[in-house]
Design a protein around this motif. Structure first.
Motif, mmCIF file in Angstrom:
data_model
loop_
_atom_site.group_PDB
_atom_site.id
_atom_site.type_symbol
_atom_site.label_atom_id
_atom_site.label_comp_id
_atom_site.label_asym_id
_atom_site.label_seq_id
_atom_site.Cartn_x
_atom_site.Cartn_y
_atom_site.Cartn_z
ATOM 1 N N ARG A 17 11.967 8.564 -16.764
ATOM 2 C CA ARG A 17 11.236 7.549 -17.520
ATOM 3 C C ARG A 17 10.365 6.801 -16.530
ATOM 4 O O ARG A 17 10.692 6.690 -15.339
ATOM 5 C CB ARG A 17 12.163 6.611 -18.277
ATOM 6 N N THR A 18 9.240 6.324 -17.011
ATOM 7 C CA THR A 18 8.275 5.616 -16.189
ATOM 8 C C THR A 18 8.049 4.247 -16.788
ATOM 9 O O THR A 18 7.936 4.105 -18.004
ATOM 10 C CB THR A 18 6.940 6.394 -16.133
ATOM 11 N N TYR A 19 7.968 3.246 -15.923
ATOM 12 C CA TYR A 19 7.684 1.897 -16.382
ATOM 13 C C TYR A 19 6.994 1.129 -15.267
ATOM 14 O O TYR A 19 6.960 1.566 -14.119
ATOM 15 C CB TYR A 19 8.949 1.172 -16.860
ATOM 16 N N ARG A 20 6.393 0.007 -15.636
ATOM 17 C CA ARG A 20 5.696 -0.855 -14.679
ATOM 18 C C ARG A 20 6.534 -2.099 -14.431
ATOM 19 O O ARG A 20 7.096 -2.665 -15.352
ATOM 20 C CB ARG A 20 4.336 -1.262 -15.230
ATOM 21 N N VAL A 21 6.588 -2.502 -13.166
ATOM 22 C CA VAL A 21 7.261 -3.743 -12.793
ATOM 23 C C VAL A 21 6.558 -4.298 -11.554
ATOM 24 O O VAL A 21 6.266 -3.544 -10.619
ATOM 25 C CB VAL A 21 8.777 -3.539 -12.558
ATOM 26 N N ARG A 22 6.215 -5.583 -11.594
ATOM 27 C CA ARG A 22 5.581 -6.255 -10.449
ATOM 28 C C ARG A 22 4.428 -5.442 -9.859
ATOM 29 O O ARG A 22 4.356 -5.217 -8.674
ATOM 30 C CB ARG A 22 6.628 -6.565 -9.385
ATOM 31 N N GLN A 23 3.523 -4.994 -10.681
ATOM 32 C CA GLN A 23 2.339 -4.241 -10.258
ATOM 33 C C GLN A 23 2.658 -2.892 -9.630
ATOM 34 O O GLN A 23 1.817 -2.308 -8.942
ATOM 35 C CB GLN A 23 1.479 -5.075 -9.298
#
Length: 125
Positions: A17-23
């Motif tokens: 799974r892919t996600y964005r966190v803190r840029q």
């Protein structure tokens, strides 16, 4: 996150799974990284390299139980694609067998695995 960037995030699979966190873009991989799971991992690694620079891609191997040479090749290829676009990579890995494999192949010096996602996000790479 705008609509354009959310289009880059692949649908989660049982392997990734892919996600964005803190840029940063985080690709969390689970289970086994091998030829059999590549179809569920490859789209996530490819999409991670498409974010506009400056980008940081974190390969989170926390839930990984097994990785073989094909899996290592997937990660090396993904890292190269990110670097070619001016980005940076980090790795989260605490699993002793995976850490040993990285050390045996010399990739521990390339990926420099860290113990937590926060450590990877804060690292000066």
């Amino acid at each position: 996150m705008n609509d354009e960037s959310s289009d880059l995030i692949p649908v989660p699979t049982r392997y990734a799974r892919t996600y964005r966190v803190r840029q940063a873009t985080v690709v969390e991989i689970a289970g086994e990284i091998d030829l059999g799971s590549a179809h569920g991992i490859h789209p996530h690694l490819d999409a991670a390299a498409l974010w506009p620079p400056p980008l940081l891609v974190v390969f989170d191997l926390g839930p990984v139980e097994f990785i073989d040479c094909y899996g290592l090749a997937l990660l090396v290829r993904a890292r190269r694609r990110v670097l070619d676009r001016g980005g940076r990579t980090a790795m989260v890995c605490t699993h002793p067998p995976t850490r040993r494999l990285l050390a045996m192949t010399g990739l521990d010096g390339v990926f420099r695995p860290l113990p937590t996602l926060d450590a990877a996000l804060d690292a000066e790479l």
